[in-house]
Design a protein around this motif. Structure first.
Motif, short mmCIF file in Angstrom:
data_model
loop_
_atom_site.label_atom_id
_atom_site.label_comp_id
_atom_site.label_asym_id
_atom_site.label_seq_id
_atom_site.Cartn_x
_atom_site.Cartn_y
_atom_site.Cartn_z
N ASN A 11 0.82 -1.21 0.00
CA ASN A 11 0.00 0.00 0.00
C ASN A 11 0.85 1.26 0.00
O ASN A 11 0.60 2.19 -0.76
CB ASN A 11 -0.95 0.02 1.19
CG ASN A 11 -2.18 -0.82 0.97
OD1 ASN A 11 -2.61 -1.01 -0.15
ND2 ASN A 11 -2.73 -1.34 2.04
N GLN A 12 1.88 1.29 0.84
CA GLN A 12 2.76 2.45 0.90
C GLN A 12 3.46 2.68 -0.43
O GLN A 12 3.55 3.80 -0.91
CB GLN A 12 3.79 2.30 2.01
CG GLN A 12 3.21 2.43 3.39
CD GLN A 12 4.24 2.13 4.47
OE1 GLN A 12 5.29 1.55 4.22
NE2 GLN A 12 3.93 2.53 5.70
N LYS A 15 1.07 3.96 -3.14
CA LYS A 15 0.65 5.35 -2.92
C LYS A 15 1.78 6.34 -3.22
O LYS A 15 1.52 7.50 -3.49
CB LYS A 15 0.15 5.54 -1.49
CG LYS A 15 -1.13 4.82 -1.20
CD LYS A 15 -2.27 5.40 -2.01
CE LYS A 15 -3.58 4.73 -1.68
NZ LYS A 15 -4.71 5.29 -2.39
N LYS A 46 -4.01 5.45 -7.05
CA LYS A 46 -4.11 6.40 -5.94
C LYS A 46 -5.55 6.76 -5.61
O LYS A 46 -5.82 7.25 -4.52
CB LYS A 46 -3.28 7.65 -6.24
CG LYS A 46 -1.79 7.37 -6.14
CD LYS A 46 -0.96 8.61 -6.28
CE LYS A 46 0.51 8.25 -6.10
NZ LYS A 46 1.37 9.41 -6.12
N GLU A 48 -7.77 4.65 -5.06
CA GLU A 48 -8.17 3.66 -4.06
C GLU A 48 -7.65 4.08 -2.69
O GLU A 48 -6.50 4.48 -2.58
CB GLU A 48 -7.61 2.28 -4.42
CG GLU A 48 -8.10 1.73 -5.72
CD GLU A 48 -9.58 1.40 -5.71
OE1 GLU A 48 -10.06 0.84 -4.71
OE2 GLU A 48 -10.25 1.70 -6.71
N ARG A 49 -8.50 3.98 -1.69
CA ARG A 49 -8.08 4.35 -0.33
C ARG A 49 -6.92 3.48 0.11
O ARG A 49 -5.92 3.96 0.63
CB ARG A 49 -9.26 4.20 0.62
CG ARG A 49 -8.93 4.64 2.02
CD ARG A 49 -10.17 4.73 2.89
NE ARG A 49 -9.74 4.88 4.26
CZ ARG A 49 -9.79 3.92 5.16
NH1 ARG A 49 -10.26 2.75 4.85
NH2 ARG A 49 -9.36 4.13 6.39
N SER A 50 -7.06 2.20 -0.08
CA SER A 50 -5.96 1.26 0.16
C SER A 50 -6.12 0.14 -0.84
O SER A 50 -7.21 -0.09 -1.37
CB SER A 50 -5.98 0.72 1.59
OG SER A 50 -7.10 -0.10 1.79
#
Length: 89
Positions: A11-12, A15, A46, A48-50
């Motif tokens: 995820n990190q 993003k 990006k 997508e929230r996560s």
């Protein structure tokens, strides 16, 4: 490595990835990608929230968006690479 830690790392990374970084990864996996296409893919990710690589519904939604907004060939290749990656987890 703990599956949750891997998920947080993914995820990190997704993003924070830049078009230039995505181009480097694309080249490594023999995927033909322009900087404009890379930027469009990143904007989809990006949005997508996560991102949970194990969420098949989200996976299909993202691949469908890439196919519609970027191009179908890249969507198919992204789908193939993501499935290979998921099988290694």
């Amino acid at each position: 490595m703990n599956r949750m830690i891997v998920q947080q790392f993914i995820n990190q990374k997704l993003k924070a990835i830049t078009p230039d970084e995505l181009l480097v990864h694309a080249k490594k996996y023999n995927v033909s990608l322009t900087k404009n296409e890379a930027a469009k893919i990143i904007s989809i990710l990006k949005a997508e929230r996560s991102i949970n690589v194990n969420d098949d519904e989200q996976h299909r939604k993202i691949i469908k968006k890439i196919g519609k907004e970027v191009n179908i060939h890249l969507a198919k290749k992204a789908n193939q690479l993501l499935n290979e990656f998921k099988n290694k987890l």
